[in-house]
Design a protein around this motif. Sequence first.
Motif, PDB file in Angstrom:
ATOM      1  N   UNK A  70      16.560 -27.251  52.210  1.00 45.15           N
ATOM      2  CA  UNK A  70      15.229 -27.041  52.789  1.00 45.15           C
ATOM      3  C   UNK A  70      14.135 -27.342  51.759  1.00 45.15           C
ATOM      4  N   UNK A  71      14.335 -26.908  50.516  1.00 44.54           N
ATOM      5  CA  UNK A  71      13.362 -27.183  49.463  1.00 44.54           C
ATOM      6  C   UNK A  71      13.269 -28.686  49.188  1.00 44.54           C
ATOM      7  N   UNK A  72      14.407 -29.360  49.165  1.00 49.82           N
ATOM      8  CA  UNK A  72      14.408 -30.804  48.920  1.00 49.82           C
ATOM      9  C   UNK A  72      13.695 -31.532  50.056  1.00 49.82           C
ATOM     10  N   UNK A  73      13.919 -31.104  51.283  1.00 46.29           N
ATOM     11  CA  UNK A  73      13.265 -31.733  52.424  1.00 46.29           C
ATOM     12  C   UNK A  73      11.758 -31.499  52.373  1.00 46.29           C
ATOM     13  N   UNK A  74      11.351 -30.291  52.016  1.00 47.23           N
ATOM     14  CA  UNK A  74       9.915 -29.984  51.916  1.00 47.23           C
ATOM     15  C   UNK A  74       9.274 -30.835  50.828  1.00 47.23           C
ATOM     16  N   UNK A  75       9.965 -31.015  49.687  1.00 46.34           N
ATOM     17  CA  UNK A  75       9.440 -31.876  48.620  1.00 46.34           C
ATOM     18  C   UNK A  75       9.309 -33.307  49.080  1.00 46.34           C
ATOM     19  N   UNK A  76      10.276 -33.797  49.839  1.00 42.70           N
ATOM     20  CA  UNK A  76      10.223 -35.169  50.371  1.00 42.70           C
ATOM     21  C   UNK A  76       9.035 -35.340  51.309  1.00 42.70           C
ATOM     22  N   UNK A  77       8.807 -34.381  52.144  1.00 47.08           N
ATOM     23  CA  UNK A  77       7.697 -34.445  53.093  1.00 47.08           C
ATOM     24  C   UNK A  77       6.363 -34.450  52.339  1.00 47.08           C
ATOM     25  N   UNK A  78       6.267 -33.630  51.288  1.00 48.48           N
ATOM     26  CA  UNK A  78       5.028 -33.605  50.499  1.00 48.48           C
ATOM     27  C   UNK A  78       4.780 -34.959  49.834  1.00 48.48           C
ATOM     28  N   UNK A  79       5.847 -35.583  49.307  1.00 45.81           N
ATOM     29  CA  UNK A  79       5.681 -36.878  48.648  1.00 45.81           C
ATOM     30  C   UNK A  79       5.296 -37.954  49.646  1.00 45.81           C
ATOM     31  N   UNK A  80       5.884 -37.913  50.823  1.00 48.26           N
ATOM     32  CA  UNK A  80       5.562 -38.927  51.845  1.00 48.26           C
ATOM     33  C   UNK A  80       4.147 -38.712  52.384  1.00 48.26           C
ATOM     34  N   UNK A  81       3.698 -37.459  52.413  1.00 49.47           N
ATOM     35  CA  UNK A  81       2.365 -37.165  52.911  1.00 49.47           C
ATOM     36  C   UNK A  81       1.273 -37.678  51.977  1.00 49.47           C
ATOM     37  N   UNK A  82       1.582 -37.832  50.698  1.00 48.56           N
ATOM     38  CA  UNK A  82       0.587 -38.308  49.745  1.00 48.56           C
ATOM     39  C   UNK A  82       0.326 -39.804  49.895  1.00 48.56           C
ATOM     40  N   UNK A  83       1.225 -40.542  50.475  1.00 50.11           N
ATOM     41  CA  UNK A  83       1.087 -42.007  50.551  1.00 50.11           C
ATOM     42  C   UNK A  83       0.264 -42.411  51.705  1.00 50.11           C
TER      43      UNK A  83
END
Length: 83
Positions: A70-83
């Motif tokens: 869940x933490x890894x998925x949340x980090x991925x979503x945050x990184x994709x949201x920045x682009x």
Amino acid sequence: MPEHVATLQLTGAAVLTLVGVAWAIVVVRLLRRFRKEALRELPAARLPFLPPQRQGGPAWEKVELTPAEQDAFAGLIRRLGDH
């Protein structure tokens, strides 16, 4: 009348044209006459060689994620949201 066309050829072409037009008229009349009957029978037509179809969709699949996933998925979503 063209010089290179014989009278018999011209007569044959005219007869074939008239027969073709008469055939087309008969076919159109037959199609109009039997259209209502054909439309009534259309929904009843079945294809017996096809397998029966499922009425519902597939069952929902659900996978429980571990807290690390869940933490890894949340980090991925945050990184994709920045682009």
